[in-house]
Write an enzyme that holds these catalytic residues in place. Structure first.
Site, PDB file in Angstrom:
ATOM      1  N   TYR A 175      58.576  20.727  84.696  1.00  0.00           N
ATOM      2  CA  TYR A 175      58.066  21.854  85.487  1.00  0.00           C
ATOM      3  C   TYR A 175      58.546  23.160  84.884  1.00  0.00           C
ATOM      4  O   TYR A 175      59.684  23.262  84.424  1.00  0.00           O
ATOM      5  CB  TYR A 175      58.563  21.750  86.933  1.00  0.00           C
ATOM      6  CG  TYR A 175      58.379  23.028  87.732  1.00  0.00           C
ATOM      7  CD1 TYR A 175      57.130  23.369  88.244  1.00  0.00           C
ATOM      8  CD2 TYR A 175      59.450  23.900  87.948  1.00  0.00           C
ATOM      9  CE1 TYR A 175      56.955  24.559  88.955  1.00  0.00           C
ATOM     10  CE2 TYR A 175      59.286  25.080  88.660  1.00  0.00           C
ATOM     11  CZ  TYR A 175      58.036  25.402  89.157  1.00  0.00           C
ATOM     12  OH  TYR A 175      57.860  26.573  89.855  1.00  0.00           O
ATOM     13  N   HIS A 176      57.672  24.160  84.878  1.00  0.00           N
ATOM     14  CA  HIS A 176      58.062  25.527  84.548  1.00  0.00           C
ATOM     15  C   HIS A 176      57.592  26.442  85.668  1.00  0.00           C
ATOM     16  O   HIS A 176      56.517  26.227  86.243  1.00  0.00           O
ATOM     17  CB  HIS A 176      57.436  25.989  83.233  1.00  0.00           C
ATOM     18  CG  HIS A 176      57.886  25.222  82.042  1.00  0.00           C
ATOM     19  ND1 HIS A 176      59.211  24.956  81.780  1.00  0.00           N
ATOM     20  CD2 HIS A 176      57.187  24.654  81.021  1.00  0.00           C
ATOM     21  CE1 HIS A 176      59.312  24.272  80.658  1.00  0.00           C
ATOM     22  NE2 HIS A 176      58.095  24.068  80.180  1.00  0.00           N
ATOM     23  N   GLY A 201      62.492  20.043  74.987  1.00  0.00           N
ATOM     24  CA  GLY A 201      61.317  19.399  74.419  1.00  0.00           C
ATOM     25  C   GLY A 201      60.912  20.164  73.177  1.00  0.00           C
ATOM     26  O   GLY A 201      60.689  21.377  73.234  1.00  0.00           O
ATOM     27  N   GLY A 241      61.067  24.205  72.972  1.00  0.00           N
ATOM     28  CA  GLY A 241      62.487  24.536  73.039  1.00  0.00           C
ATOM     29  C   GLY A 241      63.175  24.025  74.274  1.00  0.00           C
ATOM     30  O   GLY A 241      63.219  22.813  74.512  1.00  0.00           O
ATOM     31  N   CYS A 301      60.982  14.441  83.484  1.00  0.00           N
ATOM     32  CA  CYS A 301      61.377  13.746  82.257  1.00  0.00           C
ATOM     33  C   CYS A 301      61.372  12.235  82.423  1.00  0.00           C
ATOM     34  O   CYS A 301      62.060  11.521  81.682  1.00  0.00           O
ATOM     35  CB  CYS A 301      62.735  14.236  81.770  1.00  0.00           C
ATOM     36  SG  CYS A 301      62.756  16.011  81.431  1.00  0.00           S
TER      37      CYS A 301
END
Length: 239
Positions: free
Chosen positions: A93-94, A169, A180, A198
């Site tokens: 998630y971002h 990642g 990154g 993940c």
């Protein structure tokens, strides 16, 4: 819950004559598609001899699927936009409150060792956290940086609970790195519930604010840059 060996080699200092890494911080939220396009351009330029770059961003809420992502780990596929990406790893998630660092370096100018590069990124996070009196740790079987949570119930196997505070990642093209790391400063942790982060369901997710540190993103950025320079060398401000 074994830690990686303590003699892990992670130094990624540049060869003599390498120019400082450009350090850029984006204003506002950056659309994921725009970030990927920017990385593609920068990676191509770096591959042709251009200066390396670390780009710090925040994204609007979204999920990304790495090359090892399992569809069953996308628990709520309609919650936020989902982007397939060429980085390694599974779902992550971002979103706002999370510092994403896109690290674009030419390992031919440093050290052509992917495992050492991953360990170096972890070390940057660990040193950043240490400056805020938080102990981040590596795990042999789990990429990323983890924090022990003694105040939480023990895990089913009787070991101490742990939460992930930073994910990694990466992807390489002709030894130039991109994608990154992401460090949770103050994201909405409920947003992680739409995925199995993940691909690991046993452990939780935390942030600096969740750990009781009411820090500002700008303060984290200062420490992140200082930690980066101890592992990767000098940086310079980039417009």
């Amino acid at each position: 819950m074994a830690m990686l060996r303590t003699d892990l080699e992670f130094s990624m200092l540049p060869k003599l004559g390498t120019r400082p890494v450009r350090w850029r911080i984006a204003d506002g939220l950056v659309a994921y598609e725009a970030a990927v396009e920017m990385m593609e351009r920068e990676v191509a330029a770096i591959g042709e001899g251009g200066d390396e770059l670390v780009w710090l961003v925040e994204h609007p809420p979204l999920y990304t699927a790495g090359t090892s992502a399992n569809a069953s780990d996308l628990v709520q596929p309609d919650r936020f936009p989902v982007f397939a990406t060429g980085r390694g790893g599974e779902y992550t998630y971002h979103g706002p409150g999370q510092r994403v660092a896109y690290v674009m370096l030419d390992l031919k100018r440093r050290r052509q060792d992917v495992r050492a590069f991953v360990a170096a990124l972890e070390e940057v996070v660990i040193r950043t956290l240490d400056m805020m009196n938080v102990r981040g740790e590596r795990r042999e079987d789990r990429v990323g940086v983890w924090v022990r949570r003694p105040e939480k119930p023990l895990l089913p196997d009787g070991t101490m609970a742990e939460d992930k505070i930073a994910a990694l990642g990466i992807r390489l093209r002709k030894w130039v790195t991109f994608h990154g790391l992401s460090l949770n400063v103050d994201p909405d942790l409920d947003h992680f519930s739409g995925i199995v982060p993940c691909g690991i369901s046993t452990y939780g997710v935390t942030s600096l604010v969740d750990l009781g540190l009411p820090v500002m993103m700008a303060d984290v950025d200062i420490r992140l840059r200082a930690a980066f320079e101890t592992v990767f060398g000098e940086t310079t401000n980039d417009a």
